[in-house]
Write a protein that holds these residues in place. Structure first.
Motif, mmCIF file in Angstrom:
data_model
loop_
_atom_site.group_PDB
_atom_site.id
_atom_site.type_symbol
_atom_site.label_atom_id
_atom_site.label_comp_id
_atom_site.label_asym_id
_atom_site.label_seq_id
_atom_site.Cartn_x
_atom_site.Cartn_y
_atom_site.Cartn_z
ATOM 1 N N GLY A 152 117.366 54.126 -39.918
ATOM 2 C CA GLY A 152 117.961 56.037 -39.884
ATOM 3 C C GLY A 152 117.478 56.806 -39.343
ATOM 4 O O GLY A 152 117.370 58.772 -39.348
ATOM 5 N N PHE A 153 116.027 56.918 -38.580
ATOM 6 C CA PHE A 153 115.040 58.095 -38.034
ATOM 7 C C PHE A 153 115.267 57.712 -36.545
ATOM 8 O O PHE A 153 115.491 57.058 -35.465
ATOM 9 C CB PHE A 153 113.901 57.183 -37.985
ATOM 10 N N ASN A 154 115.676 58.941 -35.794
ATOM 11 C CA ASN A 154 115.668 58.420 -34.452
ATOM 12 C C ASN A 154 113.732 58.334 -33.873
ATOM 13 O O ASN A 154 114.328 57.870 -32.219
ATOM 14 C CB ASN A 154 115.603 60.307 -34.241
ATOM 15 N N ILE A 157 115.838 62.333 -39.012
ATOM 16 C CA ILE A 157 117.099 61.000 -39.353
ATOM 17 C C ILE A 157 118.558 61.347 -38.218
ATOM 18 O O ILE A 157 118.837 62.430 -38.008
ATOM 19 C CB ILE A 157 117.652 61.644 -40.406
ATOM 20 N N ILE A 158 118.935 60.026 -38.354
ATOM 21 C CA ILE A 158 120.346 60.375 -37.265
ATOM 22 C C ILE A 158 121.499 60.416 -37.530
ATOM 23 O O ILE A 158 121.533 60.983 -38.859
ATOM 24 C CB ILE A 158 120.403 58.343 -37.050
ATOM 25 N N LYS A 159 121.617 61.068 -36.803
ATOM 26 C CA LYS A 159 123.719 61.498 -37.488
ATOM 27 C C LYS A 159 124.377 61.074 -37.692
ATOM 28 O O LYS A 159 125.133 60.470 -37.557
ATOM 29 C CB LYS A 159 123.495 63.035 -36.300
ATOM 30 N N GLU A 219 131.952 62.295 -34.851
ATOM 31 C CA GLU A 219 132.044 63.890 -35.692
ATOM 32 C C GLU A 219 131.192 65.101 -36.462
ATOM 33 O O GLU A 219 131.313 66.414 -35.398
ATOM 34 C CB GLU A 219 133.288 63.850 -36.575
ATOM 35 N N ASN A 220 129.857 64.432 -36.637
ATOM 36 C CA ASN A 220 129.522 65.140 -37.267
ATOM 37 C C ASN A 220 128.046 65.789 -35.705
ATOM 38 O O ASN A 220 127.457 64.644 -35.215
ATOM 39 C CB ASN A 220 128.257 64.478 -38.603
ATOM 40 N N GLU A 221 127.325 66.658 -36.615
ATOM 41 C CA GLU A 221 125.999 66.776 -35.406
ATOM 42 C C GLU A 221 124.430 67.062 -36.178
ATOM 43 O O GLU A 221 124.471 67.347 -35.611
ATOM 44 C CB GLU A 221 126.247 68.821 -34.722
ATOM 45 N N HIS A 222 125.018 66.483 -37.418
ATOM 46 C CA HIS A 222 124.015 66.189 -38.161
ATOM 47 C C HIS A 222 124.441 65.285 -39.331
ATOM 48 O O HIS A 222 125.413 64.669 -38.869
ATOM 49 C CB HIS A 222 123.461 67.919 -39.022
ATOM 50 N N PHE A 223 123.632 64.557 -39.892
ATOM 51 C CA PHE A 223 123.753 63.678 -41.143
ATOM 52 C C PHE A 223 124.463 64.404 -42.072
ATOM 53 O O PHE A 223 124.472 65.272 -42.765
ATOM 54 C CB PHE A 223 122.187 62.750 -41.553
ATOM 55 N N ARG A 224 125.083 63.206 -42.844
ATOM 56 C CA ARG A 224 125.940 63.320 -44.195
ATOM 57 C C ARG A 224 125.130 62.346 -45.716
ATOM 58 O O ARG A 224 124.278 61.484 -45.054
ATOM 59 C CB ARG A 224 127.083 63.387 -44.166
#
Length: 115
Positions: free
Chosen positions: A109-111, A75-77, A37-42
């Motif tokens: 967790g990294f792209n 960082i992955i989303k 749902e997010n366009e970035h990580f939380r």
């Protein structure tokens, strides 16, 4: 770090604890859950009172936030919760950064590859 990047609600924490995957090293535990749902990580941060007084806990939280901000683009989303363990209280900001990089590599967790 902007408010949109933070996890604050208890129900969000509980959902990630329940459904997320965890990885750890000696200093940190990271829970990771996919979130399309997010366009970035939380990011959610948990530092227990067992770690030390408020000054120590806040220093650790600032260092964790700084590390994630530094790698914001890599960082992955997904949703992440970082739990600090006892050895993290004696670490410098640079050591915390290296330790978090290590555990994030384990968590995938990294792209891309971080050196």
């Amino acid at each position: 770090m902007e408010k949109a990047y933070r996890i604050k609600k208890n129900e969000d924490f509980q959902k990630i604890y329940k459904n997320g995957k965890s990885v750890a090293n000696r200093q940190f535990i990271i829970y990771r859950q996919k979130n399309s749902e997010n366009e970035h990580f939380r990011l959610g941060i948990s530092v227990s009172k067992k770690i030390g007084n408020a000054v120590t806990r806040n220093r650790i939280k600032r260092a964790i936030r700084e590390s994630f901000t530094k790698h914001k683009e890599d960082i992955i989303k997904d949703d992440f919760i970082v739990i600090a363990r006892q050895p993290s209280k004696e670490m410098t900001t640079n050591e915390i950064n290296k330790s978090l990089e290590h555990v994030m590599k384990i968590a995938k967790g990294f792209n891309k590859r971080i050196t």
